[in-house]
Design an enzyme around this catalytic site. Structure first.
Site, PDB file in Angstrom:
ATOM      1  CB  CYS A 161     -18.670 -20.065  22.874  1.00 41.47           C
ATOM      2  SG  CYS A 161     -19.763 -21.127  22.358  1.00 41.47           S
ATOM      3  CG  ASP A 382     -21.444 -16.081  28.655  1.00 45.19           C
ATOM      4  OD1 ASP A 382     -20.949 -16.574  27.548  1.00 45.19           O
ATOM      5  OD2 ASP A 382     -22.521 -15.336  28.608  1.00 45.19           O
ATOM      6  CG  HIS A 384     -21.185 -16.296  24.490  1.00 47.01           C
ATOM      7  ND1 HIS A 384     -21.480 -17.410  25.318  1.00 47.01           N
ATOM      8  CD2 HIS A 384     -21.244 -17.055  22.998  1.00 47.01           C
ATOM      9  CE1 HIS A 384     -21.640 -18.457  24.768  1.00 47.01           C
ATOM     10  NE2 HIS A 384     -21.491 -18.439  23.442  1.00 47.01           N
TER      11      HIS A 384
END
Length: 492
Positions: A161, A382, A384
């Protein structure tokens, strides 16, 4: 040239067997029934808390509402240095907007509030802000790409990430660099679209010269710098990798400057932007490599082989220029366990700077890419969310739907108090005038608030054994062990 084809596509079976990140409940896009079955223990503990939080936000009176919902600063949304103004919201709308922070209510909120209108947007976000937001590039976890040799990693779920956040920061810098800050995906002409897809293909998940900023090349370069493939990166690591990647890819026509100890030295930036110091020296990191030297050399050969053809005009790299556009990267640690409140005002002020291109950082143990600010809440992309890697094929064969997977349609927010203290700030200066203005703005912020980034004319001269290349940040470490851990800080 005929490109090798990555023929294996993601089947339903592949997706079912795909390993999930630690925060699978946070990223899952499956049916609600599957979430309940696979996350029963999580839901048993969290549902009462989240329901209570949601209802509390929904019915709390104005006098008891959080400050971020009552103050006028909520009327302004900043997105990479641009201000957008919101219409006043009623109490119910404010409560629903606040509840968006709780991911389990995302389907409910989507159905009620994310209503497409015209060219897209949300009832809770200004149309011009939303057009800007959905034009930003969003790099996320991918799976089923060719393995990153010499490892067998076919996905970066659980470890990539910070690499993806760094990719996002660089990708959006390149969008501004080549297409201007005012470029919008919904209103582009044919020429700008060609440049847009060129930038996107630079980030495809493959090891080839046409993808100089791929997850493969980042991981291979990280291995040369002391990070095993599949190991977490810290802000300092990704800043060094970005500097090397861009320096090895002359078509980017972009200089990279890495600030040291939270200080930007004017003379050093001038040297980088004029070509006197075109590339950083990372040779000192070889002494820290803890894995087999044979593997490191193999990674180096693979990286260099994928660089073939990227620098056809390499003879011009070291030539001095008046002022080359420069991306200034500042790796910081603003606290010990959490972001220290004294740095909130200065960090928030950075979002108002026109040259600001975001922050790669995040919550503890989870890197995000922050691009916006509203009150005390940061708006982020994000990484993820795992998607199947795009199949390897000619650029003309990719569809707009495939490229749409690199854009986010749902702004997400997190309170500044939840941030991890380790982060990487980016500033893009196209001209010397931009750089001078940035320096003046950082000076003003430092005068008004606790300084996070300072500007000095020249770097002091130290003996070779005095200065540590590993040091960065605002707070001094109290012992050597903390200093060793500050670079990574378990952000993945």
């Amino acid at each position: 040239m005929t490109l090798p084809s990555n023929k294996k596509k993601c089947s339903t079976t592949d997706k079912e067997l795909l390993p999930q990140p630690h925060n699978s409940n946070h990223i899952s896009t499956g049916p609600l029934r599957d979430k309940l079955l696979t996350n029963s223990s999580y839901l048993a503990a969290e549902i009462p808390l989240k329901l209570g939080h949601f209802m509390s936000n929904l019915w709390t009176s104005g006098s008891d509402a959080p400050n971020s919902l009552r103050e006028n600063q909520q009327d302004i949304i900043w997105l990479l240095g641009k201000a957008y103004y919101t219409k006043p919201l009623d109490g119910i709308q404010k409560a629903i907007l606040e509840a968006q922070k709780d991911e389990m209510f995302k389907p409910i909120i989507q159905q009620n509030m994310y209503i497409e209108n015209g060219g897209g947007g949300s009832l809770l976000w200004p149309a011009d802000f939303y057009d800007d937001f959905v034009s930003r590039l969003w790099m996320t976890y991918r799976h089923n790409y060719p393995p990153i040799r010499p490892s067998n990693h076919k996905t970066d779920i659980g470890w990539g990430c910070m690499l993806r956040s760094g990719q996002s920061l660089l990708a959006n810098t390149l969008l501004i660099h080549f297409l201007s800050r005012d470029w919008r995906r919904q209103k582009q002409d044919q020429n700008s679209y060609k440049q847009y897809i060129k930038i996107l293909h630079w980030f495809l998940d493959e090891l080839s010269p046409r993808a100089p900023f791929s997850i493969h090349r980042i991981a291979l370069l990280g291995k040369q710098l002391g990070k095993n493939i599949g190991e977490w990166f810290g802000p300092s690591n990704i800043s060094q990798v970005i500097q090397a990647l861009v320096s090895d890819f002359s078509p980017a026509n972009l200089a990279i400057y890495n600030a040291t100890d939270g200080v930007i030295y004017r003379d050093d930036v001038q040297d980088v932007a004029t070509g006197k110091k075109p590339r950083g020296d990372f040779s000192y990191l070889s002494a820290r490599v803890s894995f087999d030297e044979t593997e490191r050399q193999e990674a180096k050969k693979l990286y260099e082989a994928s660089n073939t053809g990227n620098n056809d005009d390499a003879e011009n790299i070291n030539q001095e220029t008046p002022f080359k556009p420069v991306l200034i990267l500042v790796a910081l640690r603003l606290g010990i366990e959490s972001l220290h409140p004294s740095y909130y005002p200065a960090l928030k002020a950075c979002f108002e700077i026109p040259t600001f291109v975001g922050i790669a950082g995040g919550r503890p143990n989870s890197s995000l890419y922050f691009i916006g600010l509203q009150g005390d809440d940061l708006i982020y992309l994000d990484p993820h969310f795992s998607r199947c890697a795009l199949e390897t094929k000619a650029l003309s064969q990719y569809s707009k739907d495939e490229f749409n997977t690199y854009h986010c349609t749902e702004p997400r927010r997190i309170n500044i108090s939840s941030l991890d203290p380790s982060m990487l700030l980016g500033f893009y200066c196209r001209t010397l005038a931009d750089f001078d203005l940035l320096c003046n703005q950082l000076d003003l912020i430092s005068q008004k608030h606790s300084a996070i980034v300072t500007v000095q004319q020249s770097a002091p001269e130290y003996d070779e054994d005095v200065r540590s290349e590993n040091d960065f940040g605002i707070l001094s470490d109290e012992n050597e062990e903390l200093n060793d851990d500050s670079d990574d800080n378990s952000i993945f």
